[in-house]
Every structure is written in structure tokens, then in C-alpha cells.
Design an enzyme around this catalytic site. Structure first.
Site, short mmCIF file in Angstrom:
data_model
loop_
_atom_site.label_atom_id
_atom_site.label_comp_id
_atom_site.label_asym_id
_atom_site.label_seq_id
_atom_site.Cartn_x
_atom_site.Cartn_y
_atom_site.Cartn_z
N LEU A 161 0.88 -1.17 0.00
CA LEU A 161 0.00 0.00 0.00
C LEU A 161 0.92 1.21 0.00
O LEU A 161 1.97 1.20 0.65
CB LEU A 161 -0.88 0.03 1.26
CG LEU A 161 -1.97 -1.03 1.40
CD1 LEU A 161 -2.63 -0.91 2.77
CD2 LEU A 161 -3.03 -0.89 0.31
N ASP A 162 0.52 2.27 -0.69
CA ASP A 162 1.31 3.50 -0.69
C ASP A 162 1.48 3.98 0.75
O ASP A 162 0.59 3.81 1.59
CB ASP A 162 0.60 4.61 -1.48
CG ASP A 162 0.44 4.26 -2.95
OD1 ASP A 162 1.16 3.35 -3.43
OD2 ASP A 162 -0.41 4.88 -3.62
N ARG A 163 2.60 4.61 1.01
CA ARG A 163 2.91 5.04 2.38
C ARG A 163 1.80 5.89 3.03
O ARG A 163 1.47 5.68 4.19
CB ARG A 163 4.26 5.79 2.39
CG ARG A 163 4.70 6.12 3.79
CD ARG A 163 6.17 6.44 3.92
NE ARG A 163 6.52 6.49 5.34
CZ ARG A 163 7.74 6.68 5.81
NH1 ARG A 163 8.74 6.84 4.98
NH2 ARG A 163 7.96 6.71 7.11
N THR B 280 -1.33 5.77 2.65
CA THR B 280 -2.60 5.04 2.65
C THR B 280 -2.68 4.11 3.86
O THR B 280 -1.66 3.60 4.31
CB THR B 280 -2.68 4.20 1.35
OG1 THR B 280 -2.53 5.07 0.24
CG2 THR B 280 -4.00 3.49 1.21
#
Length: 234
Positions: free
Chosen positions: A69-71, A73
């Protein structure tokens, strides 16, 4: 910029599910999934410490990163506890035999209450950003998602998103392309950042068949508790 109390530590790690093969956690916004050039403690290391402590394991703990997951998020994140589980989970994810549902808060409601969006994304590694086009262009990858307006709040709209493909920054780029950037997502056109540097994108649930036991599983991650807007979405 970041509220360190909201980052995951060994003390506040939120485990949603665990067995001998898998461990599923609720990632906080700002947590790194894997080590990178920042040198910050990644979630993978914290989970290894948790397993070592809980099961009194001497030596190195195995943990396989299945997806990311993107940081900025938050939400459901699955790791493999054995190499056998990792191999099988990698196949499940590659074959798109998993269902992922995301929640996103946007200020500007999308044009329709529900829609299936098809774009062609081009990744720019230098900017760490993906650009969405309506037509296919060289070096683009097809990106598909379906969104539904789930709830209307005073100034924001909660969207529920089902992914059909898994591209770099896909939800962020596709929602920005229809004029509904995610709250706090400056990179994709949001007017201002969130106080904790997060973006209001949450991996709400993940469904799959257990790689070893072969039973269907669904993991659901509670929304970030410190954010009153998210709390209003329940």
C-alpha cells in the site's frame, strides 16, 4: 509533519488475523511496508519482531511481502509467514483471484453515483506519479476500477472502490482524472494536505481463498480512529 503516535509500533500493532501461514494487519497511514532509502522502520520489521516475541522464536523470522500500500494510505495488508504461502499468494494476486475494496474521501463528488472507469496509466518514476489518459498511448497500462458513492458527508463524499487491475497509484490517478482527487492527495491535485500527511484512502477489505486451507477469507480493516471524518464514515 507526521504524528509519530499514529505510526505502527510493536505496542500498537493492529493484527486483524493470523495463523501459521498468514498475518494480516491494519496499516496506519505513514507506515512503510518495506524498507526504503528513508531508513525508517518498515512495518515488515515490526511484524517480524511481534512474531519473534509472541512465539518466542529465536533467530530470523520469515515474513513474505505479498502486496503493498502507498505510504500515505491505510488499511488491510497481508503478509506470508511461510515461503509456501508466499508462492501461492503471489499466484493468487497475479491471477487477480483476490477482491480488494477501498474507501476514499473526495471533496468533489464524481459525475455519476456509480461508474466503471477505464484509463491508460503511464508511470513517471522520477516524479513517482502515474498519469491517466483516456486513450492508449505508448508505455501505458490499462487501469480499471468501479466506484460507488457510499455516503455523503457535509463537505466530502465517501466512495467505495473495487479494483479490477492493480497499477501504480491507480485509484489516486483515476479519481484525479475525473476531477475528484482524494482528500489530502496534493500530488494528484487536492487543494491541501491532511495534517498527518496521510491521504484519505483506506484499503477497507480483502477477500481471497486461504493458500493452504483453501477456505474463503475476508479481512476488513477499521477506519483510522484519530480522524473524525473517517469516524463519520462507519
Amino acid at each position: 509533519m507526521n504524528h509519530s503516535s499514529q505510526h505502527t509500533t510493536l505496542q500498537n500493532l493492529e493484527v486483524l488475523y493470523e495463523d501459521n501461514h498468514l498475518i494480516v494487519v491494519n496499516k496506519r497511514a505513514g507506515d512503510l511496508v518495506q524498507g526504503d532509502k528513508t531508513g525508517d522502520d518498515p512495518l515488515s520489521e515490526i511484524i517480524k519482531q511481534y512474531i519473534a516475541k509472541k512465539y518466542n522464536k529465536p533467530g530470523a523470522v520469515y515474513l513474505g511481502v505479498v502486496h503493498r500500500l502507498d505510504r500515505p494510505t491505510s488499511g488491510v495488508l497481508l503478509f506470508a509467514r511461510t515461503s509456501k504461502a508466499l508462492t501461492r499468494l503471489n499466484k493468487l494476486f497475479a491471477a487477480r483471484e483476490t477482491q480488494k475494496t477501498y474507501w476514499a474521501l473526495v471533496q468533489k463528488a464524481p459525475p455519476k453515483a456509480t461508474d466503471r472507469l477505464v484509463h491508460y496509466l503511464k508511470r513517471n518514476p522520477k516524479q513517482n506519479k502515474s498519469f491517466a489518459y483516456a486513450e492508449e498511448k505508448p508505455d501505458t497500462k490499462k487501469a480499471i476500477l468501479t466506484y460507488t458513492v457510499k455516503k455523503k458527508l457535509d463537505r466530502y463524499v465517501l466512495l467505495e472502490i473495487a479494483l479490477e487491475t492493480g497499477r501504480h497509484h491507480q485509484i489516486r490517478a483515476q479519481l484525479a482524472a475525473i476531477g475528484s482527487p482524494i482528500k489530502g492527495d496534493l500530488k494528484y491535485g487536492a487543494p491541501r494536505s491532511n495534517p498527518d500527511a496521510s491521504i484519505s484512502l483506506h484499503a477497507r477489505s480483502l477477500s481471497l481463498i486461504h493458500p493452504v486451507k483453501k477456505e474463503p477469507l475476508t479481512f476488513t480493516a477499521p477506519v483510522p480512529q484519530h480522524d473524525r471524518l473517517w469516524k463519520a464514515c462507519k
